[in-house]
Design an enzyme around this catalytic site. Structure first.
Site, PDB file in Angstrom:
ATOM      1  N   GLU A 428       4.290  17.547   2.508  1.00 35.66           N
ATOM      2  CA  GLU A 428       3.691  16.771   3.602  1.00 35.66           C
ATOM      3  C   GLU A 428       2.519  17.534   4.227  1.00 35.66           C
ATOM      4  OE1 GLU A 428       6.785  15.641   6.306  1.00 35.66           O
ATOM      5  OE2 GLU A 428       7.850  14.452   4.816  1.00 35.66           O
ATOM      6  N   GLU A 495      11.718  13.599  -1.366  1.00 34.81           N
ATOM      7  CA  GLU A 495      12.504  13.596  -0.121  1.00 34.81           C
ATOM      8  C   GLU A 495      12.925  12.167   0.176  1.00 34.81           C
ATOM      9  OE1 GLU A 495      11.437  14.891   4.356  1.00 34.81           O
ATOM     10  OE2 GLU A 495      11.116  16.451   2.840  1.00 34.81           O
TER      11      GLU A 495
END
Length: 825
Positions: A428, A495
């Site tokens: 991220e 994720e």
């Protein structure tokens, strides 16, 4: 599951080595992959919390400092405080500056070289030997080494280490502080193989043979070129020599790179089902027949990844059924003993998990060794973010200067492990630029071309081999649209998925985080604008049947989600060939990153902070494991709810399940794509039983029984015998039971512990995310009927006696045998 009698596989394959030149002699924990004289250097350090002038100097008097052993995390020892600057990101625990010093005796030997190796220091570590500055490593998760040879003296020597985690928050979750991983001392001759100096790959793999390619760095610290004999032996997992090769090598001063090729007959493949490990022993033999040995490990397996076939291991298509794991472990924080880590991995393996993502940093070296032997694949992640900090004082402040060095060390350290099947270069990454992605991938590929590279939330993923998706991949249509636009790219749920549950808590109506308990970054988001981005889950009843508990607790049915539930995500993963698998967020509850404040964590784990399974553990087991099982929920102790219709949910990997209440059949149901079976049952006290069948035969049973009032304590240890080595850990599950021995699922009694004998309590926990009591005390309240106490051995053998008491309850005492290493069977 392969049973290990030791913590890590080098304990099985190598003997402890002692150097008599070190006094007092440090207890050798284990020889690990590396040189024959690699010694554990963990014991008998001095520690001071707080900065202090002159502590790096050899002459400094540290007699008043605390004596302790490593690994050590000072943050977990401190009290929780809502005013701590770590805040909700770091679980409200403090950081600071800490100093460590170790004094040891040394006798200098001609041509010997000595290196000190740190597996991890959080963070901004600086190291001195006898007052000489060795260097600094900002990254708290990287392993590193210093050559201390020039500064050693015959007689007294002092190592000093400063760790600076004073600027908080330095991470988006709990980081820990200090020398929280092992320290090693490596002693070699003038010619040696450097740290991470071997690189082993295989090619042309078939059932008949495999080519083994070994690249070896040889360092010559003498002033002249030398001729040595390099003997290389390869041993199978049962320690039988299967190959040997000997050759004369001329080693110039400096670094020599030597390449070998050996043909391995009838190779045993490494896989989750057959985790076969080979050992390579290099022996450097001098002209006077003196020699040194170096050990490396590898496995034989093939990996292919593409959008058509997905992930292919050894020619077989499989899905990655994985979890994300932070590095902390409940009451021990970041300083995780091997027994604790191994227990956690075994629990995941028994659940059917076949892969772990090391979120979001390099893990401790022993994790990879355990995964090698257990057969757990690893997505090895280098960084959380890159050059733009995600927490105010995280590694992003140092990234530009250090990323290439840290990434290189990371890849070289881990690349021989067969369990590692993919590299991740980031997670991220805010506003990441594609050119930087390119540079990171190039560095990885320059060091290892045998594995694909991914990035969690990869964007368009131009330079990665596998495009990773986090939460955005849970939204309807996102994966399908990306695949249409990039049909040749394999996709991975790096994720996925995010669901929340609290052990022992149940709500019949579905909750969505954004709507019902928003995270800080979701404040202000309108549900009407967001609800099209979720996969809705039908309520289990029209009205809520359970009493609302704390806003911090979430339902243990599969109905407290962020965007998609476990069952819907499993069906999508199975349906898309281009989607190679998922890494659930997360395997275990972890400290920090608490979405609702103030709490210690966000309850994403499949297992809680104790390592106790939540109901989702069994849901995943029903989806990922072939071992026959059945599980039902909720518990069946609901006083005052007589006659209220309760949704009873069953998870099973069997095709048919029958439900019985007090021996009356409530009917049989057949499992379908909903991945759960539901009965609406009017509550009456008694026993609820689920019977799973296949082809008419019973393959599994389970039951829950109504409990009475709390009456006694039951202690359930995970082992009865341990080793007196200052390492071994006993996990004792503490249950509150009624007079008939049935666990009381809502009990919250305060339990006090008393320990006698050669052991110490290193942690207590109950899994309650809003219980800010000390995890280092000798008491703990039960939460939902349970708590945990962890006991570690000393060096003294003998009996360890644990007594648990609570007002108004019958106490229990249990005894363990702590054996000297020579007596351990």
């Amino acid at each position: 599951m392969r049973q290990l009698t030791c913590n890590i596989y080098w304990k099985l394959l190598a003997v402890c080595a002692f150097l008599l030149v070190i006094t007092p002699i440090n207890k050798c924990h284990a020889q690990r992959a590396g040189g024959s004289h690699t010694l554990n250097f963990d014991f008998d350090w001095r520690f001071h919390l707080g900065d202090i002038a002159g502590a790096s100097e050899m002459s400094y008097d540290d007699a008043s400092w605390r004596q302790l052993d490593l690994p050590h995390d000072w943050s977990i020892e401190q009290p929780f405080d809502l005013d701590n600057p770590s805040g909700w990101r770091g679980g409200y625990l403090p950081g600071g500056i800490g100093w460590y010093r170790k004094t040891f005796e040394w006798k200098k030997q001609k041509d010997s070289h000595v290196m000190i190796q740190f597996d991890g220091v959080y963070m901004n570590s600086e190291v001195w030997i006898n007052g000489h500055y060795l260097g600094k490593r900002p990254y708290g998760y990287i392993s590193f080494e210093y050559d201390i040879t020039p500064y050693l003296k015959t007689g007294k020597n002092v190592i000093a280490v400063k760790a600076d985690n004073s600027r908080l928050p330095s991470g988006r979750w709990y980081t820990g502080s200090g020398i929280y991983r092992h320290v090693w001392l490596r002693v070699t001759g003038a010619i040696y193989i450097p740290q991470w100096g071997t690189y082993i790959t295989t090619s042309n793999v078939s059932p008949q043979k495999a080519d083994v390619h070994i690249q070896t760095e040889i360092q010559n610290k003498s002033n002249v070129a030398r001729v040595i004999r390099l003997q290389t032996d390869i041993f199978s997992s049962d320690n039988k020599k299967v190959l040997t090769q000997s050759e004369r090598v001329t080693v110039d001063t400096g670094l020599t790179n030597w390449r070998q090729k050996m043909v391995l007959p009838n190779p045993r493949y490494w896989s989750p089902e057959t985790p076969e490990i080979y050992k390579v022993v290099h022996r450097i033999i001098y002209s006077d027949n003196k020699e040194e040995s170096y050990i490396s490990y590898f496995g034989v397996r093939t990996i292919e990844v593409n959008a058509k076939d997905g992930f292919v291991l050894n020619g077989r298509r499989i899905k990655l059924n994985g979890v994300c794991n932070h590095h902390d472990a409940g009451p021990v924080g970041a300083a995780v003993p091997e027994d604790v880590l191994y227990r956690r991995l075994k629990l995941l393996k028994a659940m059917g998990c076949n892969a772990i993502r090391t979120t979001h940093n390099p893990a401790a070296p022993e994790l990879y060794a355990m995964c090698d032997t257990l057969g757990i694949m690893v997505l090895d992640e280098a960084f959380d973010g890159w050059d733009k900090p995600k927490a105010p004082y995280d590694y992003g402040l140092y990234f530009k200067e250090w990323w290439k060095k840290d990434l290189t060390d990371f890849i070289k350290r881990d690349r021989n492990h067969p369990s590692i099947i993919m590299w991740s270069i980031g997670n991220e990454v805010p506003r990441f630029n594609v050119e930087l992605q390119k540079h990171l991938v190039e560095v990885v590929k320059s060091l290892d071309t045998t594995r694909p590279v991914t990035q969690a939330r990869s964007g368009e993923g131009r330079y990665v081999d596998v495009v990773g998706f986090n939460g955005e991949g849970e939204m309807p249509g996102v994966l399908e649209t990306f695949h249409q636009q990039h049909p040749d790219k394999p996709l991975l749920g790096t994720e996925i998925t995010h669901t929340l549950q609290t052990r022992g808590v149940y709500y019949a109506r579905t909750s969505y985080r954004t709507r019902d308990f928003p995270a800080p970054w979701e404040e202000g988001v309108k549900w009407e604008d967001f609800k099209s981005k979720v996969f809705p889950i039908p309520d289990l009843s029209e009205k809520e049947v359970f009493k609302k508990q704390s806003i911090f607790y979430q339902s243990s049915y599969d109905n407290a989600i962020v965007r998609i539930g476990v069952r819907d995500q499993h069906n999508r993963t199975e349906a898309f060939p281009f989607f190679i698998g998922t890494f659930r967020w997360s395997g275990f509850d972890y400290l920090g990153e608490a979405a609702i404040q103030p709490a210690r964590t966000a309850n994403f784990g499949i297992l809680d902070l104790c390592g106790f399974p939540k109901d989702h553990y069994y849901l995943y087991q029903s989806l990922w494991s072939s071992t026959p099982m059945v599980h039902l929920l909720p518990h069946w102790t609901h006083p005052g709810m007589e006659g209220v219709t309760i949704p009873v949910v069953v998870y099973s990997n069997a095709p048919e399940v029958e439900l019985l209440l007090n021996k009356r059949s409530l009917g049989e149901q057949t499992m379908d794509t909903s991945r759960q079976l539901v009965w609406m049952v009017p509550y009456e006290p008694g026993t609820l039983e689920a019977v799973a069948r296949k082809d008419g035969k019973i393959v599994a049973k389970t039951s829950v029984t109504t409990a009475g009032a709390p009456a006694a304590i039951r202690l359930i240890p995970d082992k009865q015998q341990v080793v007196a080595d200052k390492r071994s850990v006993i996990h004792v599950e503490v249950q509150i039971t009624d007079a008939q021995g049935i666990m009381v699922p809502e009990a919250n009694n305060l339990v006090k512990f008393k320990l006698k004998g050669p052991g110490k309590i290193i942690g207590v926990e109950n899994g309650d995310i809003i219980d800010f009591s000390s995890m280092k005390a000798e008491e703990r309240k039960a939460f939902k009927g349970k708590c945990l106490v962890m006991i570690q051995t000393t060096l003294e053998p003998g009996n360890i006696e644990l007594t648990a008491t609570s007002d108004g309850l019958k106490s229990q005492t249990i005894t363990f045998s702590s054996l000297s290493k020579s007596n351990k069977k």
